[in-house]
Design a protein around this motif. Structure first.
Motif, mmCIF file in Angstrom:
data_model
loop_
_atom_site.group_PDB
_atom_site.id
_atom_site.type_symbol
_atom_site.label_atom_id
_atom_site.label_comp_id
_atom_site.label_asym_id
_atom_site.label_seq_id
_atom_site.Cartn_x
_atom_site.Cartn_y
_atom_site.Cartn_z
ATOM 1 N N UNK A 1 -31.339 -52.161 9.646
ATOM 2 C CA UNK A 1 -30.867 -53.152 8.339
ATOM 3 C C UNK A 1 -29.159 -52.521 8.768
ATOM 4 N N UNK A 2 -28.113 -53.945 8.843
ATOM 5 C CA UNK A 2 -26.826 -53.077 8.933
ATOM 6 C C UNK A 2 -26.117 -53.557 7.711
ATOM 7 N N UNK A 3 -25.530 -52.652 6.772
ATOM 8 C CA UNK A 3 -24.792 -52.928 5.768
ATOM 9 C C UNK A 3 -23.281 -53.959 6.470
ATOM 10 N N UNK A 4 -23.297 -54.809 5.463
ATOM 11 C CA UNK A 4 -21.398 -55.718 5.496
ATOM 12 C C UNK A 4 -20.858 -55.208 5.153
ATOM 13 N N UNK A 5 -21.498 -54.201 3.972
ATOM 14 C CA UNK A 5 -19.064 -53.785 3.573
ATOM 15 C C UNK A 5 -19.944 -52.442 3.344
ATOM 16 N N UNK A 6 -19.054 -51.199 2.788
ATOM 17 C CA UNK A 6 -19.166 -49.628 2.502
ATOM 18 C C UNK A 6 -20.245 -49.683 1.822
ATOM 19 N N UNK A 7 -21.655 -48.704 1.734
ATOM 20 C CA UNK A 7 -22.277 -48.881 0.462
ATOM 21 C C UNK A 7 -22.467 -47.517 0.535
ATOM 22 N N UNK A 8 -22.756 -46.822 -1.127
ATOM 23 C CA UNK A 8 -22.719 -45.848 -1.732
ATOM 24 C C UNK A 8 -24.483 -45.467 -1.991
ATOM 25 N N UNK A 9 -24.968 -45.279 -2.253
ATOM 26 C CA UNK A 9 -26.437 -44.728 -2.200
ATOM 27 C C UNK A 9 -26.416 -43.626 -3.771
ATOM 28 N N UNK A 10 -26.766 -44.707 -4.971
ATOM 29 C CA UNK A 10 -26.545 -44.360 -6.216
ATOM 30 C C UNK A 10 -27.449 -42.651 -6.507
ATOM 31 N N UNK A 11 -26.366 -41.650 -6.639
ATOM 32 C CA UNK A 11 -27.170 -40.496 -7.330
ATOM 33 C C UNK A 11 -26.702 -39.204 -5.673
ATOM 34 N N UNK A 12 -26.519 -39.746 -4.997
ATOM 35 C CA UNK A 12 -26.566 -39.229 -3.648
ATOM 36 C C UNK A 12 -25.717 -38.347 -3.052
ATOM 37 N N UNK A 13 -24.369 -39.406 -3.590
ATOM 38 C CA UNK A 13 -23.184 -38.967 -2.750
ATOM 39 C C UNK A 13 -23.149 -39.485 -1.142
ATOM 40 N N UNK A 14 -24.314 -39.878 -1.114
ATOM 41 C CA UNK A 14 -23.734 -40.602 0.577
ATOM 42 C C UNK A 14 -23.983 -41.520 0.833
ATOM 43 N N UNK A 15 -22.324 -42.277 1.950
ATOM 44 C CA UNK A 15 -21.933 -43.351 2.167
ATOM 45 C C UNK A 15 -22.589 -43.894 3.015
ATOM 46 N N UNK A 16 -23.120 -45.319 3.462
ATOM 47 C CA UNK A 16 -23.185 -45.429 4.845
ATOM 48 C C UNK A 16 -22.048 -47.045 5.058
ATOM 49 N N UNK A 17 -21.387 -46.588 6.368
ATOM 50 C CA UNK A 17 -20.442 -47.506 6.449
ATOM 51 C C UNK A 17 -21.227 -48.482 7.136
ATOM 52 N N UNK A 18 -20.000 -49.574 6.712
ATOM 53 C CA UNK A 18 -19.616 -50.591 7.439
ATOM 54 C C UNK A 18 -20.309 -50.907 8.906
ATOM 55 N N UNK A 19 -21.543 -51.686 9.101
ATOM 56 C CA UNK A 19 -21.937 -51.876 10.579
ATOM 57 C C UNK A 19 -22.469 -50.516 11.265
ATOM 58 N N UNK A 20 -22.867 -49.538 10.665
ATOM 59 C CA UNK A 20 -24.043 -48.827 11.067
ATOM 60 C C UNK A 20 -24.963 -48.987 10.571
ATOM 61 N N UNK A 21 -26.015 -48.708 12.218
ATOM 62 C CA UNK A 21 -27.812 -49.152 11.666
ATOM 63 C C UNK A 21 -28.250 -47.701 10.806
#
Length: 382
Positions: A282-302
């Motif tokens: 999956x490829x996120x269309x916006x930056x997304x923060x995984x709840x409770x982890x502090x990890x941010x998945x950047x927009x466009x990253x696979x």
């Protein structure tokens, strides 16, 4: 495109209307096996390659559902439709290089105009589909026209009506532990005037043939292999199917009756758990923060979701290497729904899931009722 295509793929009503087309292919499959048995005077003297038979069924049924064209993959291998479908699935060094370039260097692939498929194959399906569209337009103008019920016609209806109606018979997906609820993606104001172009219709018809053939034939074959290795599972499945045949009054109620067969559903689900592909991307269309982890998945990253590992993780499924359909019976389900992801989940889940499972179940219910399956000596020793 998804808002236009989802009602075609996910509607139970449309699957019911297509069922007679599929049952014709089931009958052809049974006739093929009967002829193989008859040629051996009722006693098989050599192993039968089940994948060849289920592959023919998968090809015939997907062509029927897509174009309402009756073909025989085994008796008429030179049929132009069959030839070109086989070319799509043919693996070669060149096709592997093309696919690798498209996946690893998409900008280079676009610059060099590299296509995964042979241009002659894509031209064939383009011409074939456009001719069918023109033919149906001409026929629809006559008073005696009988409307086709297939994937192509449903897309043409979507293109004409462009109503983006809610999907009949589909349920929202709910995470029982997290409480998150998902429905199919609905049309926004900017989407409602979006019809499908002819190029998009052609592309979706070809995609239906590609994805449907592989998943259907492989699932049926591996399912038969699994129950052959576990005779007690095959016997329990046969008893449930036999009850179905005794109680079924007409083809009108076959959809509800088959979906109420909990053990067969469990056998299919367990087969897919053990043998489904390795990952989902999956490829996120916006930056997304995984709840409770502090990890941010950047927009466009696979993002790669390792489904094979998740499905065989003992933290998710007890004794994960064992073939145990009972774990998927309604009263026994204990896993978090997001640890079982053969079709994805949420609003981006596989649109073809219901169609593939329906084709698999229609084949299985007939095959297990008519025949007993055994593994060869080679399979039994593995």
């Amino acid at each position: 495109m998804r808002t236009s295509l989802s009602p075609t793929f996910m509607s139970t009503g449309k699957l019911k209307r297509m069922t007679p087309l599929i049952l014709e292919c089931v009958d052809t499959m049974n006739d093929t096996i009967d002829n193989i048995i008859a040629s051996s005077n009722g006693i098989l003297s050599a192993p039968v390659d089940v994948k060849r038979v289920t592959g023919a069924y998968a090809m015939e049924s997907t062509i029927q559902m897509t174009f309402s064209r009756k073909v025989s993959a085994l008796d008429d291998p030179n049929n132009p439709i069959i030839e070109n479908v086989r070319k799509i699935h043919k693996n070669s060094l060149l096709s592997l290089v093309k696919l690798s370039t498209i996946m690893l260097a998409p900008y280079v692939a676009r610059m060099l105009r590299i296509s995964q498929f042979d241009s002659k194959v894509t031209q064939f399906f383009s011409d074939f589909t456009l001719n069918l569209i023109d033919e149906r337009k001409r026929v629809s103008e006559t008073e005696s026209a009988v409307k086709k019920v297939d994937f192509l016609q449903l897309m043409l209806d979507s293109m004409r009506d462009n109503n983006n109606q809610a999907i009949d018979g589909s349920d929202d997906y709910t995470d029982s532990k997290g409480g998150e609820k998902y429905g199919e993606i609905r049309a926004t104001a900017g989407m409602r005037d979006k019809g499908l172009s002819h190029d998009e219709i052609i592309a979706q018809c070809v995609m239906n043939l590609i994805s449907g053939y592989d998943s259907i034939s492989a699932t049926i074959s591996i399912c038969l292999y699994s129950i052959a290795k576990h005779p007690e599972v095959q016997q329990t499945l046969y008893e449930e199917i036999n009850t179905f045949y005794e109680q079924k009054k007409s083809m009108a109620d076959i959809y509800e009756s088959l979906n109420a067969m909990n053990y067969m559903n469990a056998v299919v689900d367990e087969t897919i758990r053990l043998y489904q592909g390795s990952k989902i991307e999956r490829i996120p269309s916006v930056d997304y923060v995984l709840k409770g982890t502090g990890i941010t998945i950047k927009k466009g990253h696979v993002v790669q979701i390792p489904t094979y590992a998740m499905h065989r993780d003992p933290a998710n499924f007890a004794d994960p290497e064992a073939f145990r359909p009972e774990r998927f019976l309604p009263e026994n389900k204990a896993h978090n729904p997001y640890t079982y992801l053969p079709w994805g989940a949420g609003p981006r889940s596989c649109m073809g899931m219901q169609m593939v499972k329906w084709l698999v179940k229609l084949a299985l219910v007939s095959l297990v009722h008519r025949y007993v399956f055994h593994t060869t000596e080679l399979c039994s020793s593995n």
